[in-house]
Design a protein around this motif. Structure first.
Motif, PDB file in Angstrom:
ATOM      1  N   ALA A 416       0.577  -1.376  -0.057  1.00 27.92           N
ATOM      2  CA  ALA A 416       0.209   0.016  -0.278  1.00 27.92           C
ATOM      3  C   ALA A 416       0.996   1.472  -0.230  1.00 27.92           C
ATOM      4  N   PHE A 417       1.867   1.334   0.026  1.00 28.97           N
ATOM      5  CA  PHE A 417       2.621   2.372   0.687  1.00 28.97           C
ATOM      6  C   PHE A 417       4.154   2.007  -0.033  1.00 28.97           C
ATOM      7  N   ALA A 418       3.922   1.558  -1.390  1.00 32.31           N
ATOM      8  CA  ALA A 418       5.670   1.667  -2.053  1.00 32.31           C
ATOM      9  C   ALA A 418       5.620   2.604  -3.070  1.00 32.31           C
ATOM     10  N   GLY A 419       6.473   2.809  -3.042  1.00 32.67           N
ATOM     11  CA  GLY A 419       7.206   4.129  -3.673  1.00 32.67           C
ATOM     12  C   GLY A 419       7.379   5.496  -2.395  1.00 32.67           C
ATOM     13  N   GLY A 420       6.393   5.505  -1.486  1.00 30.93           N
ATOM     14  CA  GLY A 420       6.298   6.880  -0.637  1.00 30.93           C
ATOM     15  C   GLY A 420       4.822   7.619  -0.287  1.00 30.93           C
ATOM     16  N   TRP A 421       3.805   6.542  -1.562  1.00 23.20           N
ATOM     17  CA  TRP A 421       2.374   6.689  -1.016  1.00 23.20           C
ATOM     18  C   TRP A 421       2.072   6.139  -0.454  1.00 23.20           C
ATOM     19  N   PHE A 422       0.872   6.588  -0.528  1.00 24.05           N
ATOM     20  CA  PHE A 422      -0.910   5.524   0.115  1.00 24.05           C
ATOM     21  C   PHE A 422      -1.901   5.030  -1.726  1.00 24.05           C
ATOM     22  N   HIS A 423      -1.727   3.966  -1.793  1.00 30.56           N
ATOM     23  CA  HIS A 423      -1.978   3.769  -3.294  1.00 30.56           C
ATOM     24  C   HIS A 423      -3.335   3.206  -3.416  1.00 30.56           C
ATOM     25  N   THR A 424      -4.345   4.217  -3.355  1.00 31.44           N
ATOM     26  CA  THR A 424      -5.718   4.343  -3.275  1.00 31.44           C
ATOM     27  C   THR A 424      -6.758   2.823  -4.653  1.00 31.44           C
ATOM     28  N   GLY A 425      -5.722   2.731  -5.352  1.00 27.05           N
ATOM     29  CA  GLY A 425      -6.503   1.734  -6.422  1.00 27.05           C
ATOM     30  C   GLY A 425      -7.386   2.506  -7.359  1.00 27.05           C
ATOM     31  N   ASP A 426      -7.757   3.712  -7.128  1.00 30.84           N
ATOM     32  CA  ASP A 426      -8.926   4.406  -8.062  1.00 30.84           C
ATOM     33  C   ASP A 426      -7.455   5.220  -8.891  1.00 30.84           C
ATOM     34  N   LEU A 427      -8.411   4.552 -10.499  1.00 26.61           N
ATOM     35  CA  LEU A 427      -8.004   5.188 -11.747  1.00 26.61           C
ATOM     36  C   LEU A 427      -8.521   6.774 -11.767  1.00 26.61           C
ATOM     37  N   ALA A 428      -7.468   7.409 -12.069  1.00 21.19           N
ATOM     38  CA  ALA A 428      -7.760   9.030 -12.330  1.00 21.19           C
ATOM     39  C   ALA A 428      -7.337   9.704 -13.274  1.00 21.19           C
ATOM     40  N   VAL A 429      -7.803  11.065 -13.686  1.00 20.95           N
ATOM     41  CA  VAL A 429      -7.093  11.791 -14.789  1.00 20.95           C
ATOM     42  C   VAL A 429      -7.104  13.709 -13.698  1.00 20.95           C
ATOM     43  N   GLN A 430      -6.053  14.621 -13.811  1.00 19.37           N
ATOM     44  CA  GLN A 430      -6.039  15.313 -13.339  1.00 19.37           C
ATOM     45  C   GLN A 430      -6.125  16.431 -13.782  1.00 19.37           C
ATOM     46  N   TYR A 431      -6.459  17.304 -14.228  1.00 17.59           N
ATOM     47  CA  TYR A 431      -7.402  18.577 -14.428  1.00 17.59           C
ATOM     48  C   TYR A 431      -6.323  20.041 -14.760  1.00 17.59           C
ATOM     49  N   PRO A 432      -6.225  20.999 -15.568  1.00 13.57           N
ATOM     50  CA  PRO A 432      -5.455  21.364 -15.342  1.00 13.57           C
ATOM     51  C   PRO A 432      -5.619  22.549 -14.295  1.00 13.57           C
ATOM     52  N   ASP A 433      -6.538  22.750 -13.902  1.00 11.26           N
ATOM     53  CA  ASP A 433      -6.561  23.311 -12.294  1.00 11.26           C
ATOM     54  C   ASP A 433      -6.920  22.581 -10.965  1.00 11.26           C
ATOM     55  N   GLY A 434      -5.885  21.708 -11.806  1.00 10.37           N
ATOM     56  CA  GLY A 434      -5.422  20.518 -10.410  1.00 10.37           C
ATOM     57  C   GLY A 434      -6.353  20.048  -9.564  1.00 10.37           C
ATOM     58  N   TYR A 435      -7.443  19.794  -9.979  1.00  7.89           N
ATOM     59  CA  TYR A 435      -9.052  18.746  -9.722  1.00  7.89           C
ATOM     60  C   TYR A 435      -8.850  17.518 -10.017  1.00  7.89           C
ATOM     61  N   ILE A 436      -8.996  16.378  -8.950  1.00  9.17           N
ATOM     62  CA  ILE A 436      -8.383  15.089  -9.810  1.00  9.17           C
ATOM     63  C   ILE A 436     -10.466  14.570  -9.832  1.00  9.17           C
ATOM     64  N   LYS A 437      -9.992  13.532 -10.163  1.00  8.37           N
ATOM     65  CA  LYS A 437     -11.190  13.319 -11.053  1.00  8.37           C
ATOM     66  C   LYS A 437     -11.139  11.421 -11.014  1.00  8.37           C
ATOM     67  N   ILE A 438     -12.067  10.876 -10.454  1.00 14.36           N
ATOM     68  CA  ILE A 438     -12.200   9.096 -10.561  1.00 14.36           C
ATOM     69  C   ILE A 438     -12.592   9.263 -11.701  1.00 14.36           C
TER      70      ILE A 438
END
Length: 549
Positions: A416-438
């Motif tokens: 879950a913490f591989a690479g120093g981040w918690f992996h959610t398993g949720d696939l998403a994109v990030q918009y130019p305003d920084g907002y995440i969308k699953i």
């Protein structure tokens, strides 16, 4: 290299450093607002000074019974005063609170009691029969202190299984008990089990620092004022109620307890008690939106509602706006204390049509104030994806609002913490305003003829149909395409549709290969918090053949 001059010989002492914990929130409210209302439950009213004294009694009584630092106290309770008190009294004793999901089967409860090594269980009369069966299924022979709650609001059959009642236990304790902060803010405060779809659930361990920081973040994200009146529609067993027992205490607010969630009970509570805030899964808000107009007459405007579990569809946003309620969309998981991102609204969105507002508000948004990071990354390279709204990656978290790890499961914790981040398993994109969308869970992507289909995208379209109450899309095996979308649809009361109607609606909004090839009508299986259980729908597909259209 020597330390900088200004930092040399400056000690860390109790005078200038204290571990972060949500427990002082209760102490402060009791000292500053001792007579202000803290808890409403039926005819019961308790002020903050009394709640604080009772929590200290609980902590004292547990310690006198030999339960202390790092030991687990399980509770099987609805949203009642003892559940509020357990969120403070148990950690004040140095123990760890395990709030059990009251909708689970005896086998799951037995596993959690054994795995968490519970030393005591506090149970509401409504759930005593299930707990009794669970106790018989335990593999551990370790003794358990069983405590029965006497709930004046509960009117069903009562079966006593404990050796004493909750009030008798409290009477053993000292209301002036001198509790102390944890030695280390990294100490565990709570244990919450995931609702695993296969195999045994994982035990998610929370620390005092995370509980405190998420509780404060809740205040910041909602601009929550002093003495807010909070309606308990969200189960407190779910991620410790998204940390709101501690949030409400920090604001010296009012906990309006609600054992059963239905539109009538919510409307009555909002009117009678002047509710200002409540949280819930989409189904909870839909109850109000779809309730008869006569029932909703006279509801005050300006109530703040928080939604998570699935993106709010346009019909819900429009319905909440008609009620005059202010809906905030948050996102998170058990591993990040409930909500850890929020979708802040901007004034310029107000002039947009409802469809565009729904699209913007349906995004998972940006990190909570006190969470260090929430980004979309390529899990192979561990590099952030471009903020183009198109490149898919995995949502990852890091910071204070992240679990300690999985109890007795170092392999899962490491993954879950591989690479120093918690992996959610949720696939998403990030918009130019920084907002995440699953776009989907990694396991929910439908791969049809080599093309990836987001089940969430198809579900969003289904929710646009005025007769659809709930919808879920899963992969159906197909001999030609490998997989095709299968839509499970729950209709609003009185609505009548044929599969062809659903398909025709989808064809207006989706590319042909994304349109469901099968449609099944009926009530959707849901968790106790209102999340649709897609694994149950997959099982249904395995055992029966859905009608092709």
């Amino acid at each position: 290299m020597d330390a900088p001059l200004f930092d040399r010989d400056l000690p860390r002492t109790p005078a200038n450093h204290a571990p972060l914990s949500p427990l002082p929130f209760l102490q402060r409210s009791a000292e500053v607002y001792p007579q202000r209302l803290a808890i409403v439950h039926g005819d019961l009213r308790r002020a903050w000074a009394e709640v604080y004294a009772r929590c200290r009694q609980l902590a004292s009584a547990l310690q006198r019974r030999g339960i202390g630092k790092g030991e687990t106290v399980a509770v099987m309770l609805p949203n009642t005063p003892p559940m509020v008190e357990a969120h403070f009294g148990v950690p004040m004793a140095g123990a760890v609170l395990n709030a059990l999901n009251t909708r689970l089967d005896p086998e799951s409860i037995a596993f959690m009691l054994d795995h968490g090594e519970a030393r005591a269980v506090i149970v509401d009369p409504e759930f005593a029969p299930v707990l009794k069966k669970a106790l018989a299924l335990r593999k551990s022979s370790a003794p358990l202190l069983l405590v029965d709650v006497e709930d004046p609001v509960y009117t069903g059959p009562v079966e006593r299984i404990g050796e004493l009642t909750y009030e008798v236990l409290l009477a053993e304790g000292d209301p002036q008990f001198a509790w102390s902060l944890p030695e280390d803010e990294w100490d565990a405060i709570a244990l919450n089990y995931t609702s695993g779809t296969t195999g045994n659930p994982k035990g998610v361990v929370y620390h005092h620092r995370g509980a405190a920081t998420n509780a404060v973040s809740n205040i910041l994200e909602w601009d929550m004022p002093k003495h807010a009146v909070y309606l308990w529609t969200l189960p407190m067993f779910h991620c410790n109620g998204w940390c709101f027992p501690w949030t409400v205490a920090a604001r010296a607010g009012v906990n309006v307890c609600l054992c059963k969630v239905d539109a009538g009970a919510m409307v009555d509570a909002i009117r009678e008690h002047g509710v200002t805030h409540y949280c819930g899964a989409p189904i909870v808000h839909s109850m109000l939106v779809n309730a008869p107009d006569e029932l909703k007459k006279g509801l005050p405007r300006g109530v703040k509602a928080m939604v998570a579990g699935a993106a709010p569809p346009a019909s819900m946003i429009e319905g909440m706006e008609r009620l005059g309620f202010d809906l905030t969309h948050v996102y998170g998981l058990t591993e990040v204390y409930g909500p850890a991102t929020v979708c802040p609204k901007h004034p310029e969105w107000d002039g947009l049509d409802i469809g565009e507002r729904a699209r913007l508000n349906a995004r998972q948004g940006v990190r909570y104030h006190l969470q260090q990071g929430a980004v979309v990354m390529d899990p192979r390279t561990m590099q952030p994806v471009p903020w183009d709204g198109e490149t898919m990656g995995e949502i990852m978290f890091r910071g204070n609002i992240t679990m300690k790890g999985y109890l007795k499961n170092p392999k899962a914790t490491q993954e879950a913490f591989a690479g120093g981040w918690f992996h959610t398993g949720d696939l998403a994109v990030q918009y130019p305003d920084g907002y995440i969308k699953i776009k989907d869970r990694s396991k929910d992507i439908i791969i049809s003829g080599g093309e990836n289909i987001s089940s969430i995208e198809v579900e969003d379209v289904l929710y646009r149909h005025p007769d659809v109450l709930a919808a879920a899309v899963v992969a159906k095996p197909d001999p030609k395409w490998g997989e095709t979308p299968c839509a499970f649809v729950e209709l609003k009361a009185g609505a009548k549709l044929a599969p062809e109607d659903i398909v025709a609606h989808c064809k207006k909004h989706l590319a042909g290969f994304k349109v469901p090839r099968a449609v099944v009508f009926g009530e959707l299986p849901k968790t106790s918090t209102g999340k649709i259980q897609k694994f149950e729908l997959r099982r249904l597909l395995e055992s029966t053949s859905a009608l092709d259209v």
